[in-house]
Design a protein around this motif. Structure first.
Motif, PDB file in Angstrom:
ATOM      1  N   LEU A   1       0.820  -1.087   0.065  1.00  0.00           N
ATOM      2  CA  LEU A   1       0.062  -0.007  -0.024  1.00  0.00           C
ATOM      3  C   LEU A   1       0.838   1.126   0.012  1.00  0.00           C
ATOM      4  N   GLU A   2       0.825   2.001  -1.186  1.00  0.00           N
ATOM      5  CA  GLU A   2       1.444   3.439  -0.960  1.00  0.00           C
ATOM      6  C   GLU A   2       0.464   4.511  -0.564  1.00  0.00           C
ATOM      7  N   PHE A   3       1.145   5.388   0.202  1.00  0.00           N
ATOM      8  CA  PHE A   3       0.383   6.482   0.727  1.00  0.00           C
ATOM      9  C   PHE A   3       1.234   7.812   1.019  1.00  0.00           C
ATOM     10  N   LEU A   4       0.746   8.908   1.328  1.00  0.00           N
ATOM     11  CA  LEU A   4       1.367  10.006   1.654  1.00  0.00           C
ATOM     12  C   LEU A   4       0.890  10.484   3.043  1.00  0.00           C
ATOM     13  N   VAL A   5       2.067  11.188   3.604  1.00  0.00           N
ATOM     14  CA  VAL A   5       1.634  11.700   4.943  1.00  0.00           C
ATOM     15  C   VAL A   5       2.116  13.161   4.982  1.00  0.00           C
ATOM     16  N   TYR A   6       1.059  13.927   5.353  1.00  0.00           N
ATOM     17  CA  TYR A   6       1.182  15.407   4.882  1.00  0.00           C
ATOM     18  C   TYR A   6       1.456  16.133   6.341  1.00  0.00           C
ATOM     19  N   THR A   7       2.481  17.113   6.457  1.00  0.00           N
ATOM     20  CA  THR A   7       2.563  17.617   7.778  1.00  0.00           C
ATOM     21  C   THR A   7       2.642  19.366   7.365  1.00  0.00           C
ATOM     22  N   LEU A   8       1.781  19.890   7.961  1.00  0.00           N
ATOM     23  CA  LEU A   8       1.676  21.570   8.086  1.00  0.00           C
ATOM     24  C   LEU A   8       2.378  21.790   9.248  1.00  0.00           C
ATOM     25  N   GLN A   9       3.441  22.904   9.024  1.00  0.00           N
ATOM     26  CA  GLN A   9       3.983  23.472   9.999  1.00  0.00           C
ATOM     27  C   GLN A   9       3.795  25.060   9.917  1.00  0.00           C
ATOM     28  N   THR A  10       3.620  25.487  11.447  1.00  0.00           N
ATOM     29  CA  THR A  10       3.302  27.069  11.518  1.00  0.00           C
ATOM     30  C   THR A  10       4.447  27.707  12.195  1.00  0.00           C
TER      31      THR A  10
END
Length: 370
Positions: A32-41
């Motif tokens: 299973l291929e997938f993405l992991v998004y991280t938003l930083q502030t």
């Protein structure tokens, strides 16, 4: 507070060597291929969520990062509604990205807000109910006996319902599968059917009549979601509820006509493919105004399933929390299992997602960070 960066991990999780994930037409997916998004502030706050990527995490990740990073940097992450509308216009003008690209961003924005408010996401966005009944949804199995055996396993595990994804290669075979599952499960157990769009209108009517006699709860996506006229006729002639719209892009606008003209009896949405939390809430609330259910569609990956669970706890017009079976094939990404006991999912009380991600697993699965 402003967004300073978006990084996207392109990841691959290998299935067990002896058992891949069965898909349509006897295709086995062994990873299973997938993405992991991280938003930083700029205040040091951050939020992370999984994302669907189809067959290529590297392809989806590079496309997502090149479009979303310049769009997001410098924005206030609490301006979720404005960002959602701006992205809709921006995507229309130049990007035309797949339906699964934006959802994780919207999830991160809502998680940031809930974390800052010190509230679990489901309460932050609605607070409708603290528990949700769970149904297990099959993969594609080799024969009727395998489905019947799995239905009994689901019952034995305490789940409240079982949904069949039949092979969809032969209507007669699919009908036999549905009969075998009803016989194995007994008359009092809730069953659903999701053939994933293989049939004509005439075939769908025939299957629907069989499912009515077998007392199935609903028939989902027997024809393509965009086939409005045929679905409207199917909904008219059958008594069993027809459910659809999960793969229509641009929720809620794309499903508004389906709701207003009763193209289907209940719509589908999820945090992954329907524009994130914002898209699901808009679709669910629109459906509610027409006294229609919005049944949440499995997002496959357990961190995204937690987002779906928060949504299920935030709206009134959703019946169940859906998980794919067997669950152990998809049990990765969270530091602890989904909060399910005896077929009931309990909403968390901690702020934001309310559970930790498994960062060791994420790092080990990462192919590239873009």
């Amino acid at each position: 507070m402003h967004i300073t960066d978006l990084n996207i991990r392109c990841c691959r999780f290998d299935a067990s060597a002896d058992s891949g994930i069965a898909m349509r037409a006897h295709v086995e997916v062994n990873a299973l291929e997938f993405l992991v998004y991280t938003l930083q502030t700029d205040t040091g706050h951050s939020a992370t969520m999984f994302g669907f990527s189809g067959r290529s995490a590297l392809g989806a990740g590079h496309t997502a990062a090149s479009s979303l990073r310049p769009f997001l940097i410098g924005r206030n992450p609490l301006d979720r509604e404005q960002i959602w509308h701006d992205w809709r216009r921006t995507d229309r003008w130049w990007h035309h990205l797949p339906i699964y690209i934006y959802g994780p961003v919207d999830c991160c924005l809502w998680l940031l807000g809930a974390q800052l408010a010190g509230q679990p996401l489901w309460r932050y966005i609605g607070g409708a109910k603290p528990t949700v009944p769970v149904y297990a949804s099959s993969l594609v199995l080799p024969n009727a006996a395998a489905y019947a055996q799995e239905a009994q396993a689901v019952q034995g595990a305490g789940f409240k319902a079982y949904k069949i994804h039949p092979p969809g290669q032969s209507l007669d075979e699919d009908i036999e599968i549905h009969r075998a599952v009803r016989e194995a499960a007994g008359p009092g157990f809730t069953l659903m059917s999701d053939p994933v769009a293989p049939y004509s209108l005439e075939q769908s009517i025939r299957l629907g009549r069989e499912l009515e006699n077998l007392d199935y709860l609903w028939l989902e996506e027997p024809m393509p979601d965009e086939n409005f006229s045929a679905l409207r006729e199917l909904t008219r002639v059958l008594d069993i509820p027809i459910v659809g719209t999960e793969v229509l892009a641009k929720h809620p606008y794309s499903v508004a006509e389906c709701i207003a003209t009763r193209t289907v009896d209940a719509v589908r949405a999820d945090a992954s493919w329907s524009g994130g939390v914002t898209g699901v809430l808009k679709t669910a609330h629109l459906a509610e105004s027409f006294h229609m259910k919005c049944e949440l569609h499995s997002t496959i990956f357990h961190p995204l399933e937690m987002m779906n669970l928060h949504l299920a706890g935030a709206v009134q017009n959703n019946s169940y929390f859906e998980v794919l079976w067997p669950m152990d094939k998809f049990d990765f990404g969270l530091a602890s299992p989904l909060p399910i006991s005896d077929g009931i999912a309990t909403l968390p009380t901690g702020a934001g997602l309310g559970v930790d991600l498994d960062w060791d697993m994420i790092e080990n699965a990462t192919l590239e960070v873009v």
